[in-house]
Design an enzyme around this catalytic site. Structure first.
Site, short mmCIF file in Angstrom:
data_model
loop_
_atom_site.label_atom_id
_atom_site.label_comp_id
_atom_site.label_asym_id
_atom_site.label_seq_id
_atom_site.Cartn_x
_atom_site.Cartn_y
_atom_site.Cartn_z
N CYS A 2 -75.01 0.43 4.41
CA CYS A 2 -76.28 -0.01 3.83
C CYS A 2 -76.00 -1.35 3.14
CB CYS A 2 -76.78 0.98 2.78
SG CYS A 2 -77.04 2.62 3.42
N TRP A 75 -79.15 2.28 6.02
CA TRP A 75 -78.70 2.74 7.33
C TRP A 75 -78.51 4.23 7.16
CZ3 TRP A 75 -78.54 0.39 11.91
CH2 TRP A 75 -77.93 1.07 12.96
N ASN A 101 -74.28 2.59 -1.32
CA ASN A 101 -73.76 2.45 0.04
C ASN A 101 -72.54 3.34 0.13
OD1 ASN A 101 -72.96 1.68 2.62
ND2 ASN A 101 -71.69 0.02 1.82
N GLU A 472 -61.98 1.70 29.49
CA GLU A 472 -62.67 1.01 28.39
C GLU A 472 -62.06 -0.37 28.18
OE1 GLU A 472 -65.30 1.20 26.91
OE2 GLU A 472 -65.08 0.01 25.10
N HIS A 495 -51.79 4.85 45.86
CA HIS A 495 -52.75 5.25 46.91
C HIS A 495 -53.64 4.08 47.32
CE1 HIS A 495 -51.65 9.45 46.56
NE2 HIS A 495 -51.65 9.30 45.24
N LYS A 588 -77.74 -5.47 24.19
CA LYS A 588 -77.07 -4.48 23.33
C LYS A 588 -77.49 -3.06 23.74
CE LYS A 588 -74.52 -2.83 20.15
NZ LYS A 588 -73.06 -2.82 20.43
#
Ligand code: AGP
Length: 593
Positions: A2, A75, A101, A472, A495, A588
């Protein structure tokens, strides 16, 4: 995360607090509020759901009178996105206000204790216990405001940055404990805020605070700092900030991507600080289900794939990781006792929402693991777990990827009946992640980035859950540097893909204690054909041409080992002149099919 800001000084508070909120919105933006004390020593409060500008158009924050006040942009972590859950929060007697926060981990027991003392609550938040605890120490135990606040801070568990204001004395007291808080010192004016951008246009003189530091802003325009844990006075230097305002939201970082990579020291811990009852509920849903699917896209799918290995290894539990865009192919398997766990940072990815709708039409139960509270995925789901990672501004998923892995790891431990062990293991990561994200490591990785910025192809190898890490890693590199990067399960190299290896072909290899023997023999196949080997893992082997040490952390390796490659991807983008926060062709949140 926050955004919080408090002000007291010789100018009107509302314009300063409103400007500060706008500069802190990158930290959270689902609701906001401003409170001031007017000349009659009354609180004036305006707060609502929505972004700061939307609320201002509706409520006109600048009507608020007075030269002292608090402001907060939220948040959501504990309690939905509602007006009553928005900050600031006020005590029952209407004399103490607070902004916060972080997470008060022991808020449930504090709340019960206050209720037994006759207090009432109008929000679902953990924060609301704080101003009422201060009232308790004043009204029931006869302390003054400052000592009531110090006693309150000492009774809280968890990471927090808290600022309180007393209506009658107009004193402001703020403390830092694990969440950011900085003091701004102007001429006859003082600021306390989550981050320097909030007041940088008013003063460049700041005092960096440390955990335990408690700032007392006296109404007669002076301040002092004590440690709330010991009561002892603390001396901190006033330093001048060299930044200009447009760089401010990124702090000392040039891009949000690097700032968010660095935040992982904090966000992994926040992701692990889940409400035990929520984890227990989801664990029971998994146990009761006949067939469990983990679904996601991009990085979120890689988190699902990584978790599928972990559920098998830790809990001997078979879970299917499926790309959300491929999920409709499994429609015939779906029954009412099937559980679908949707992993999505934004909670708005259309492929994931389509998959959730398919599951709901078949009568399945749906759980979402999300970063954005109030997002569509949380509305469709029967239950949700929140990442608590704060807004991720860069298009690339970095801190939310490791937060997803953290939550999924905690679930796997919980499923194995080892919740406490899982919590302990995740807490140990703090040091490893701190060292991996330190400037010295970033400089070392830059040497590698300088070399790799000239190549056309980069290959990545991993086995077991580190195969998901390899996927990732390849995604991070390709989406922000535009260099072709491709991941293979180590055993798959022979492979076919090994035909791609020639002299100097760079190949990143993720190594762990469990996979070392086999992955190194795969790596040797690359080496013997002239490949350039980059090792990520606990042990520097002669095989490697470049080595990045990441200490062994067993089941938690996927959380730590991806971070050096996040940094590598970022540095490749910068060297190649790309914007790491807004790579070409990407958004996003992919809200189109
Ligand atoms: C990852 O860096 C990308 N931003 C992308 O693959 C992302 O993970 C994917 O679009 C899923 O987004 P979500 O987590 O918001 O559903």
């Amino acid at each position: 995360m926050c955004g919080i800001i408090a002000y007291t000084g010789d100018e009107r508070a509302a314009p300063i607090l409103l400007e500060g909120l706008k500069r802190l919105e990158y930290r959270g933006y689902d609701s906001a509020g401003i409170l001031t004390i007017d000349e009659n020593s009354e609180f004036e409060l305006k707060k609502d759901v929505g972004k700061v500008l939307e609320i201002d158009q509706k409520l006109n924050f600048l009507d608020l009178e007075g030269d002292s006040g608090l402001a907060h942009t939220r948040w959501a972590t504990h309690g939905g996105v509602t007006r009553s859950n928005a900050h600031p929060h006020i005590s029952n007697n209407g004399k103490i206000a607070a902004i916060h926060n972080g997470i008060v981990e022991n808020y449930k027991e504090l709340r019960s204790k206050l209720i037994s003392e006759g207090f009432t609550f109008c929000s679902e938040t953990d924060t609301e216990v704080v101003p009422n605890l201060v009232e308790y120490w004043i009204e029931k135990r006869g302390l003054d405001f400052l000592h009531a606040v110090l006693n309150t801070f000492q009774s809280l568990e968890g990471n927090f940055a808290l600022v309180l204001i007393d209506r009658d004395s107009k004193m402001i007291v703020g403390a830092k404990n694990g969440s950011p808080l900085v003091l701004g010192v102007g001429k006859n004016k003082f600021f306390l805020a989550s981050d320097i951008p909030a007041f940088l246009d008013r003063t460049k003189d700041v005092v960096y605070l440390y955990d335990g530091d408690t700032v007392i802003l006296h109404p007669e325009r002076r301040y002092e700092i004590i440690d709330y844990r010991t009561g002892k006075v603390v001396q901190r230097p006033i330093q001048s900030v060299s930044w200009d305002i447009e760089h401010a939201a990124k702090g000392e970082f040039d891009h949000f991507m690097l700032k968010e990579i660095s935040e992982q020291v904090e966000t992994i811990q926040k992701a692990s600080a889940q409400d035990r009852e929520v984890i227990e509920d989801i664990t029971q849903r998994i146990r009761r289900a006949r067939g469990v699917f983990l679904i996601g896209c991009g990085s979120s799918f890689h988190a699902c794939l990584s978790a599928s290995y972990l559920f098998s290894k830790l809990a001997s539990f078979h879970i299917n990781a499926v790309l959300a865009s491929e999920f409709s192919a499994y429609e015939d398997f779906l029954k009412e006792d099937t559980l679908v766990i949707a992993v999505t940072q934004s909670g708005e990815t259309i492929d994931v929402l389509d998959a959730i709708k398919t599951a709901k039409q078949k009568g399945c139960q749906v759980v979402s693991i999300v970063n954005v509270m109030g997002s569509s995925a949380t509305q469709f789901a029967d239950a949700s777990i929140f990442l608590n990672a704060g807004p991720e501004v860069s298009v690339l998923s970095t801190k939310t990827y490791t937060a997803q892995l953290t939550v999924l790891t905690l679930l796997a431990y919980s499923l194995a009946g080892k919740y406490e062990e899982g919590q302990r293991e995740l807490k140990y990561l703090w040091n490893i992640v701190y060292n991996i994200t330190a400037a010295s490591m970033r400089n070392r990785i830059k040497d590698l980035a300088d070399r790799l910025s000239k190549v056309e192809h980069i290959f990545v190898l991993g086995r077991g859950p580190l195969y998901a890490t390899a996927l990732e890693a390849a995604l991070k590199i390709k989406e922000v540097s535009y260099i072709h990067a491709e991941a293979f399960a180590g055993g798959e190299l022979k492979h076919g893909p090994i035909s791609l290896i020639g002299k100097g072909t760079p190949c990143i290899v993720f190594v762990s204690k469990d996979t070392e023997r086999h992955i190194i023999s795969n790596a040797m196949e690359v080496k013997s054909r002239g490949g350039y080997l980059i090792g990520i893992g606990p042990t520097p082997l002669d095989t490697f041409d470049f080595f990045i040490k990441v200490p062994e952390s067993d089941e938690l390796n996927p959380i730590c080992q991806i971070i050096p490659i996040q940094i590598l991807a970022y540095q490749l983008a910068v060297i190649l002149g790309h914007d790491p926060d807004r790579p070409r062709n990407l958004a996003k949140s992919v809200t189109v099919r």
